[in-house]
Write a protein that holds these residues in place. Structure first.
Motif, PDB file in Angstrom:
ATOM      1  N   HIS A 132      29.452  32.145 106.099  1.00 50.35           N
ATOM      2  CA  HIS A 132      28.296  31.357 105.639  1.00 50.35           C
ATOM      3  C   HIS A 132      27.849  31.702 104.217  1.00 50.35           C
ATOM      4  O   HIS A 132      26.925  31.069 103.697  1.00 50.35           O
ATOM      5  CB  HIS A 132      27.117  31.561 106.602  1.00 50.35           C
ATOM      6  CG  HIS A 132      27.425  31.133 108.012  1.00 50.35           C
ATOM      7  ND1 HIS A 132      27.388  29.820 108.414  1.00 50.35           N
ATOM      8  CD2 HIS A 132      27.817  31.844 109.098  1.00 50.35           C
ATOM      9  CE1 HIS A 132      27.725  29.747 109.711  1.00 50.35           C
ATOM     10  NE2 HIS A 132      27.986  30.961 110.137  1.00 50.35           N
TER      11      HIS A 132
ATOM     12  N   GLY B 128      23.727  32.008 102.889  1.00 48.38           N
ATOM     13  CA  GLY B 128      23.657  31.653 104.313  1.00 48.38           C
ATOM     14  C   GLY B 128      23.140  32.810 105.147  1.00 48.38           C
ATOM     15  O   GLY B 128      22.291  32.621 106.032  1.00 48.38           O
TER      16      GLY B 128
ATOM     17  N   LEU C 268      22.091  24.852 108.059  1.00 45.22           N
ATOM     18  CA  LEU C 268      22.756  26.062 108.559  1.00 45.22           C
ATOM     19  C   LEU C 268      23.105  25.923 110.032  1.00 45.22           C
ATOM     20  O   LEU C 268      24.180  26.317 110.472  1.00 45.22           O
ATOM     21  CB  LEU C 268      21.818  27.261 108.355  1.00 45.22           C
ATOM     22  CG  LEU C 268      22.331  28.629 108.768  1.00 45.22           C
ATOM     23  CD1 LEU C 268      23.404  29.110 107.805  1.00 45.22           C
ATOM     24  CD2 LEU C 268      21.172  29.638 108.818  1.00 45.22           C
TER      25      LEU C 268
ATOM     26  N   LYS D  82      32.464  24.708 109.302  1.00 44.67           N
ATOM     27  CA  LYS D  82      32.683  25.664 108.221  1.00 44.67           C
ATOM     28  C   LYS D  82      34.180  25.873 108.022  1.00 44.67           C
ATOM     29  O   LYS D  82      34.908  26.166 108.967  1.00 44.67           O
ATOM     30  CB  LYS D  82      32.019  27.007 108.569  1.00 44.67           C
ATOM     31  CG  LYS D  82      30.507  26.951 108.536  1.00 44.67           C
ATOM     32  CD  LYS D  82      30.037  26.958 107.121  1.00 44.67           C
ATOM     33  CE  LYS D  82      28.551  26.650 107.028  1.00 44.67           C
ATOM     34  NZ  LYS D  82      28.099  26.508 105.654  1.00 44.67           N
TER      35      LYS D  82
END
Ligand code: FES
Length: 530
Positions: free
Chosen positions: A94, A98, A393, A400
């Motif tokens: 992330h 993130g 998120l 991802k």
């Protein structure tokens, strides 16, 4: 074993469920209107209901069994900024920005629970404690690097602690101050009482059979009643409304827990976990003047992909005794279900590929308490038209790049479970099934889930999971049928107890299977001789 006061989703009884008297509600027996229909009476559903009611929304909450009868009542019930994945892993997936948002959202969830408990004066054994991450040494430098990643995420008060904190050798301990632990069922019971007192509608033993988003959003119950609403929130651990979209991005896992007493103060209160290596987790809480209570969890595996859960309990008890020599007799043991997402975070918010007014909370990833609370915050902001910095998120539609390899690997593991259809297996006769156990037997191309109760009565169902056709496996510890594909679970009589399946296993007539001695017609009595 003492029977719990609330129905639950397996044979084992968690330390919270034992002897607990949960508030009861009636099933839905009429059509109702609401602003928001919430499906699921665990921490995700009740927190969302509570927060939305504070915003003035009219709530209707439906629960299939009783409040807290699902995974919330089987949790270790800690609220922490530490997740199942290390911060190094999370940062890799992330990015540093993130992980800052991850830490920020988890800290906000902890604060929100504290605020609710204090504002509502809830007696739920809330304790502010420290969380700890430890390593037992196979990964050199791992703990130092992990601490640096935690600091980069903005958790500045995390620090290295003495390795002698625990009664076994570690090569490092990171302390995370000001985390929370509580009794989850006491917390949920109070939330349910508050929601009811403030005018919210809660109905239990009410199955959400059909879920329709869109301009005429509605939920149809198993008894045929309708909840008409503007918005639907599905908070059922894993969504029961969509067939594929989220389920290929998360895996269902069983986890095991045991509890025992240890001398007071022999280990600091709080919780401990080893995310770098063994993934064991430990919670210590007060019990009485001479003893603390320790809960130890771990030894998990993918749902339906382990044939002997007893061996998992045995390994967990051995690990516990090896690491906590002061443990006396184990008091309770139980298992639970954890949905792990491919990138370590829950899926919270608008449901992908669905109408704009259906939302989900799923993929707890071992942090169910905090993720559920974050889900309630995000969805409330989305419904109220407010900007929320965590929407992207936790978006259920995210993908991802860094998690694609894991996504592919897990989906291959899922697909291989369908090979059960083709495998040549020894045909097991029903007579061979021990009393109180089950087994999948084969009849031509059919697979039949056969359960034999303690009196020798046999219950037969199709072993084909109604979600997407996996073959269920017998879970001897929980006396349930577990699907190895996406984690649906059914009780020994075929009733669905865990999604994504939203229907029961199909019953099979005894006459359709191979005649076996127990099904043979009784021999006619010999003719009487004059
Ligand atoms: Fe998906 Fe069974 S849970 S096929």
């Amino acid at each position: 074993m003492t029977q719990p006061q609330i129905p639950h989703e397996g044979e084992s009884v968690s330390i919270w469920q034992k002897d607990f008297e949960m508030i009861r509600f009636m099933p839905l027996h009429r059509d109702v209107d609401a602003d928001v229909c919430i499906i699921g009476g665990g921490i995700a559903g009740l927190t969302t209901a509570y927060v939305l009611m504070k915003e003035g929304k009219k709530i209707c909450l439906l629960e299939d069994q009783e409040i807290g009868s699902g995974q919330s009542g089987r949790s270790s019930a800690h609220f922490s900024v530490a997740l199942d994945r290390t911060f190094q892993e999370l940062e890799n997936i992330h990015g540093t920005e993130g992980t800052k948002l991850i830490a920020q959202s988890h800290m906000a969830a902890i604060q929100m629970v504290k605020d609710i408990v204090f504002q509502e004066n809830i007696a739920c054994e809330l304790e502010t404690v420290d969380g700890h991450l430890f390593t037992t040494g196979k990964i050199k430098d791992g703990i130092e690097q992990e601490l640096q990643a935690i600091h980069r995420a903005g958790i500045e008060n995390a620090h290295l602690e003495s390795s002698s904190l625990l009664p076994f050798h570690t090569d490092g301990v990171i302390r995370l101050p000001n985390q929370l632990q509580l009794n989850p069922l006491k917390y949920l019971k109070s939330l349910a009482e508050i929601i009811q007192r403030k005018g919210g509608k809660i109905f239990t033993h009410t199955h959400a059979k059909e879920i329709h988003g869109g301009p005429k959003a509605r939920v149809i119950t198993g008894d045929g009643y309708k909840v008409s609403c503007k918005t639907i929130v599905i908070a059922t651990n894993t969504p029961v409304n969509n067939w594929i979209s989220v389920h290929h991005k998360q895996t269902a896992n069983r986890t095991y827990m045991v509890s025992a007493l240890i001398p007071t103060g022999s280990v600091p209160r709080g919780f401990f976990s080893d995310p770098l290596e063994s993934n064991h987790y430990i919670r210590i809480q007060s019990h009485d003047s001479s003893h603390d209570l320790v809960l130890i969890g771990g030894e998990g595996h993918r749902t339906g992909q382990e044939i002997d859960p007893e061996s998992n309990y045995a390994r967990l008890e051995k690990w516990s005794k090896d690491h906590f020599p002061q443990i006396g007799i184990f008091q309770n043991r139980w298992s639970g279900q954890v949905f792990e997402s491919v990138d370590g975070l829950a899926y919270l918010g608008h449901n992908p590929f669905d109408q704009s007014n259906v939302y989900i909370i799923t993929g707890d990833s071992g942090s169910g308490m905090t993720h559920a609370t974050i889900g309630a915050m995000i969805i409330t902001d989305q419904l109220m038209g407010r900007v929320n910095p965590w929407v992207e998120l936790y978006s259920p539609s995210r993908m991802k790049l860094k998690s694609i390899r894991e996504l592919v690997r897990e989906n291959i593991r899922t697909v291989t479970q369908y090979a059960e259809w083709l495998k040549e297996k020894k045909i097991e006769e029903i007579d061979e099934i021990p009393l109180g156990q089950g087994s999948v037997i084969r009849k031509g191309i059919r697979r039949i889930a056969a359960y034999k109760d303690e009196n020798g009565n046999v219950d037969l169902h199709s072993a084909v999971c109604p979600h997407l056709g996996g073959i269920v496996k017998w879970n001897a510890a929980e006396k349930s049928w577990d699907c190895p594909c996406h984690g649906s679970r059914f009780d020994c009589h075929g009733k669905v107890i865990e999604g994504p399946a939203n229907r029961n296993l199909r019953p099979v007539r005894k006459s359709t299977i191979v005649p076996t001695p127990f099904l043979k017609k009784p021999t006619p009595p010999a003719e009487k001789t004059p």
